[in-house]
Design a protein around this motif. Structure first.
Motif, PDB file in Angstrom:
ATOM      1  N   HIS A   1      -6.963  -3.863  -0.423  1.00 36.75           N
ATOM      2  CA  HIS A   1      -8.307  -1.985   0.300  1.00 36.75           C
ATOM      3  C   HIS A   1      -8.371  -1.694   0.605  1.00 36.75           C
ATOM      4  CE1 HIS A   1      -9.395  -4.661  -3.845  1.00 36.75           C
ATOM      5  NE2 HIS A   1     -10.421  -3.580  -3.708  1.00 36.75           N
ATOM      6  N   LYS A   2      -8.647  -2.608   2.455  1.00 34.03           N
ATOM      7  CA  LYS A   2      -8.566  -1.230   3.340  1.00 34.03           C
ATOM      8  C   LYS A   2      -7.413  -1.279   3.747  1.00 34.03           C
ATOM      9  CE  LYS A   2      -9.675  -2.288   9.013  1.00 34.03           C
ATOM     10  NZ  LYS A   2      -9.861  -3.346   9.850  1.00 34.03           N
ATOM     11  N   VAL A   3      -5.888  -1.235   3.596  1.00 32.32           N
ATOM     12  CA  VAL A   3      -4.625  -0.419   4.337  1.00 32.32           C
ATOM     13  C   VAL A   3      -4.728   0.319   3.057  1.00 32.32           C
ATOM     14  CG1 VAL A   3      -3.180  -1.854   3.288  1.00 32.32           C
ATOM     15  CG2 VAL A   3      -2.734  -0.691   5.076  1.00 32.32           C
TER      16      VAL A   3
ATOM     17  N   ALA B   1       1.044  -1.431  -0.065  1.00 29.66           N
ATOM     18  CA  ALA B   1      -0.118   0.053   0.200  1.00 29.66           C
ATOM     19  C   ALA B   1       0.658   0.966  -0.056  1.00 29.66           C
ATOM     20  CB  ALA B   1      -1.169  -0.023   1.201  1.00 29.66           C
ATOM     21  N   GLU B   2       2.008   1.401   0.625  1.00 26.51           N
ATOM     22  CA  GLU B   2       2.803   2.131   0.483  1.00 26.51           C
ATOM     23  C   GLU B   2       3.394   2.754  -0.235  1.00 26.51           C
ATOM     24  OE1 GLU B   2       4.482   5.038   2.726  1.00 26.51           O
ATOM     25  OE2 GLU B   2       3.120   3.365   3.341  1.00 26.51           O
TER      26      GLU B   2
ATOM     27  N   GLN C   1      -7.236   3.453   3.756  1.00 25.07           N
ATOM     28  CA  GLN C   1      -6.630   4.088   5.398  1.00 25.07           C
ATOM     29  C   GLN C   1      -5.728   5.159   4.485  1.00 25.07           C
ATOM     30  OE1 GLN C   1      -5.840   0.591   8.082  1.00 25.07           O
ATOM     31  NE2 GLN C   1      -7.997   0.810   8.817  1.00 25.07           N
ATOM     32  N   LYS C   2      -4.314   4.951   4.340  1.00 23.19           N
ATOM     33  CA  LYS C   2      -3.361   5.628   3.926  1.00 23.19           C
ATOM     34  C   LYS C   2      -3.937   6.728   2.989  1.00 23.19           C
ATOM     35  CE  LYS C   2       0.440   1.732   4.261  1.00 23.19           C
ATOM     36  NZ  LYS C   2       1.321   2.991   5.145  1.00 23.19           N
TER      37      LYS C   2
ATOM     38  N   PHE D   1      -4.538  12.195   1.740  1.00 18.32           N
ATOM     39  CA  PHE D   1      -4.574  12.838   0.308  1.00 18.32           C
ATOM     40  C   PHE D   1      -5.844  12.801   0.646  1.00 18.32           C
ATOM     41  CE2 PHE D   1      -1.805  10.003  -0.596  1.00 18.32           C
ATOM     42  CZ  PHE D   1      -0.674  10.715  -0.472  1.00 18.32           C
ATOM     43  N   GLY D   2      -7.019  12.702   1.282  1.00 16.33           N
ATOM     44  CA  GLY D   2      -8.281  12.912   1.046  1.00 16.33           C
ATOM     45  C   GLY D   2      -9.256  12.730  -0.068  1.00 16.33           C
ATOM     46  N   MET D   3      -8.853  10.916  -0.593  1.00 17.30           N
ATOM     47  CA  MET D   3      -9.676  10.863  -1.748  1.00 17.30           C
ATOM     48  C   MET D   3     -10.076   9.728  -1.050  1.00 17.30           C
ATOM     49  SD  MET D   3      -6.215   9.496  -4.227  1.00 17.30           S
ATOM     50  CE  MET D   3      -6.589   9.052  -5.640  1.00 17.30           C
ATOM     51  N   GLN D   4     -11.037   9.408  -2.643  1.00 20.32           N
ATOM     52  CA  GLN D   4     -11.786   8.289  -2.413  1.00 20.32           C
ATOM     53  C   GLN D   4     -11.989   6.822  -2.902  1.00 20.32           C
ATOM     54  OE1 GLN D   4     -15.122  10.882  -3.883  1.00 20.32           O
ATOM     55  NE2 GLN D   4     -16.266  10.528  -2.129  1.00 20.32           N
TER      56      GLN D   4
END
Length: 612
Positions: free
Chosen positions: A195-197, A152-153, A200-201, A206-209
């Motif tokens: 998907h969850k991690v 996810a990083e 969360q990031k 970034f406030g992304m959806q």
């Protein structure tokens, strides 16, 4: 001579024989608060566009809607070095290099310059299958990282770099991984956790959806397989996504089957798409007490059986143009739930060694392909037009003509849209309920397969008085009929529809019986109808023998068109019933009886409207 006259009279009568009546009411129709035609939600296409094609895409009303495979292309993730300070994680400085940023994001910046700030409304989709060799992938057959936080990083660092390079012009929505269930080596729990991690990031930084799981059409259309075993996997994902993601996303396709000059279609639209949406929304209703916004990031024509789908063929062109319009009619009837859809076509797909144009809107130099007709048809509609309430006849059988109606109160134009799933000509009578308006003369635009080609005939004058008040709808065609009028639409009230679901779903049919209860939050409803999804053995009858609503036997029904009824191994139908408003209560009992035993009622939806 007498035989010739008899045959001639038969042909002429076929031209005025009534096949269906579409009723149009003097009421605006809002679904979940949406009453306008919002063009930017429905007909964007997949893939970024070459700079020279952007003006042509604008011209047919289809900007890019989805940025594909940035993680895979140019081996961005695969070539990413390890952080020397943090073993197992990507180097946070790698994509800070301006030259590398330019290589990775310049094509996207062409879209920003070409389309402007609206580019933020596209979906950013990742493939999720390309990772560096230094990552441990032993738990996933050497193809997907064990450390999901580290994976996810990569996504977070890529988004940060794109944000820096673009001056903040990044897409609002990201799909974490495309069609993950196809990659059997990942596993459902890893898909869910990843998907969850990622969510969360991206949401915190970034406030992304975030949307997911971006399932294949197969995962939805086959939900009822193995006594809804396929659905159970979707439900497990929803248990996470309803709390951590912003959208539930999936794909929706129909296939083309060809034998010589004959062809037919099979797939998710219309019945199984509605049934699948109702299951997702019913589950969300049970778990959260509210609807979940949906994204369909690919739709249209998928496989071609009987032809090479990469070779040019006029039947393939027609299928690629015709099938998406059928989806559009379904989407626009489900706009309460659907946030946006993106058609699986490209401005031009000829990259590298690819020479096919079978999913292309234009050639490389901007000449229109056959598929451009779809976009030109739907580009006729715009935000000032509002939906009118329409209804189909409750014949007791399958509906083959899907209707919509729009009106522009400023231009004083009314448009009736019809999509014919059938292979025969249809004669349609328009009933303007109570005679609120009298329209007989106008202009039509139709897309149909004729003489071996996909034809689009625009602005064709018609006069329904010449055909006993009927409109002619060609076989397997999509048409709209535009009327000019002096009618004052300012006085129209709005019927605000919302959907409520039963407290049970995937209800076993035991001893020919199934039952559920649907709660309503208030009273004073103006319209109401029931939607019942039924899955049974292929040879069993899916039609409810009787549906009793609060002790009243519902007398009128029809079933949505099921394009999958020949190819599917199960029978999954959606039956709609008219419900008298005076039968509605705060708690509504729906009791259903069937011929024989076995099968399930997948969901029961009650659609009610208030006139305001």
């Amino acid at each position: 001579m007498r035989l010739i006259l008899v045959l001639l009279n038969s042909v002429l009568w076929r031209g005025v024989f009534l096949d269906a009546t579409i009723t149009i009411y003097n009421e605006w129709l809002s679904q979940g608060g949406r009453v306008h035609y919002e063009a930017d939600r429905w007909t964007k296409h997949n893939g970024l566009d070459r700079a020279n094609l952007i003006p042509y895409c604008k011209g047919v009303g289809s900007p890019t809607g989805r940025w594909l495979n940035r993680d895979l292309n140019d081996h961005l993730f695969a070539n990413w070095p390890q952080d020397p300070q943090h073993h197992g994680y990507p180097d946070p400085h790698y994509l800070l290099d301006h030259a590398l940023q330019s290589k990775m994001f310049n094509h996207y910046m062409e879209q920003v310059r070409g389309y402007g700030s609206g580019i933020k409304n596209i979906i950013w989709d990742l493939k999720g299958l390309s990772w560096p060799s230094w990552m441990d992938k032993s738990h996933h057959e050497g193809k997907f990282p064990n450390n999901l936080d580290a994976a996810a990083e990569f996504v977070s660092l890529m988004v940060q770099s794109a944000k820096d390079y673009s001056g903040g012009h990044i897409p609002h929505i990201l799909e974490v991984i495309n069609e993950p269930e196809v990659s059997n080596f990942i596993g459902l729990q890893s898909i869910i956790d990843y998907h969850k991690v990622v969510a969360q990031k991206l949401k915190s930084r970034f406030g992304m959806q975030v949307a997911g799981p971006t399932y294949t059409s197969y995962a939805i259309v086959k939900s009822d397989l193995y006594n809804f075993g396929m659905w159970n996997k979707t439900a497990v994902f929803l248990d996470m996504s309803l709390h951590h993601l912003d959208f539930f996303s999936f794909h929706a396709y129909n296939n083309l089957y060809v034998s010589g000059e004959k062809f037919h279609f099979s797939g998710i639209n219309e019945a199984r798409l509605v049934a699948g949406v109702d299951m997702i929304e019913n589950y969300s209703h049970l778990k959260k007490g509210e609807k979940v916004p949906l994204v369909i990031s690919e739709y249209g024509r998928d496989r071609v059986i009987g032809l090479d789908r990469h070779q040019h063929n006029s039947i393939t062109d027609f299928a690629t143009t015709y099938l998406p319009s059928g989806f559009m009619f379904t989407f626009l009837k489900l706009r309460e739930f659907l946030d946006r859809t993106v058609i699986f076509m490209f401005s031009n797909e000829q990259y590298g060694s690819e020479t096919s144009l079978n999913w292309s809107i234009f050639t490389k130099d901007g000449h229109e392909t056959t598929m451009a007709k779809f976009f030109k048809f739907w580009h006729s509609f715009y935000y000032d037009q509002k939906f009118l309430r329409v209804s189909s006849p409750f014949t007791g059988w399958e509906r083959s003509v899907s209707p919509l109606a729009l009106a522009d109160p400023h231009k004083k134009e009314l448009v009736v849209l019809l999509h014919n799933y059938d292979t025969t000509w249809q004669n349609i009578k328009l009933d303007f309920h109570g005679g609120w308006i009298n329209l007989t003369v106008g202009e039509s635009t139709c897309i149909q397969y004729k003489n071996g080609n996909t034809e689009m005939r625009s602005n064709v004058h018609f006069d329904t008085t010449k055909y006993k008040g009927n409109l002619g709808l060609p076989s397997q065609a999509t048409c709209f009929y535009k009327f000019k009028t002096n009618y004052n639409f300012d006085g129209l009230r709005t019927n605000n529809e919302n959907t409520y679901y039963g407290k049970d779903m995937v209800i076993p049919i035991n001893n020919g019986h199934a039952e559920t209860t649907i709660s309503l939050p208030s009273s004073g409803y103006h319209t109401s109808h029931l939607r019942v999804g039924v899955s049974r053995n292929k040879n069993a009858s899916g039609k409810p023998h009787r549906v009793v609503f609060n002790g009243y036997t519902l007398p009128s029904t029809f079933t949505l068109f099921d394009s999958d009824k020949v190819q599917a191994t199960t029978k999954w139908q959606v039956w709609e019933f008219w419900v008298p408003n005076d039968r509605l209560k705060a708690a509504n009992t729906v009791s259903m009886t069937f011929d024989g035993n076995g099968g399930h009622v997948s969901s029961v939806a009650l659609v009610v409207g208030k006139l305001e």
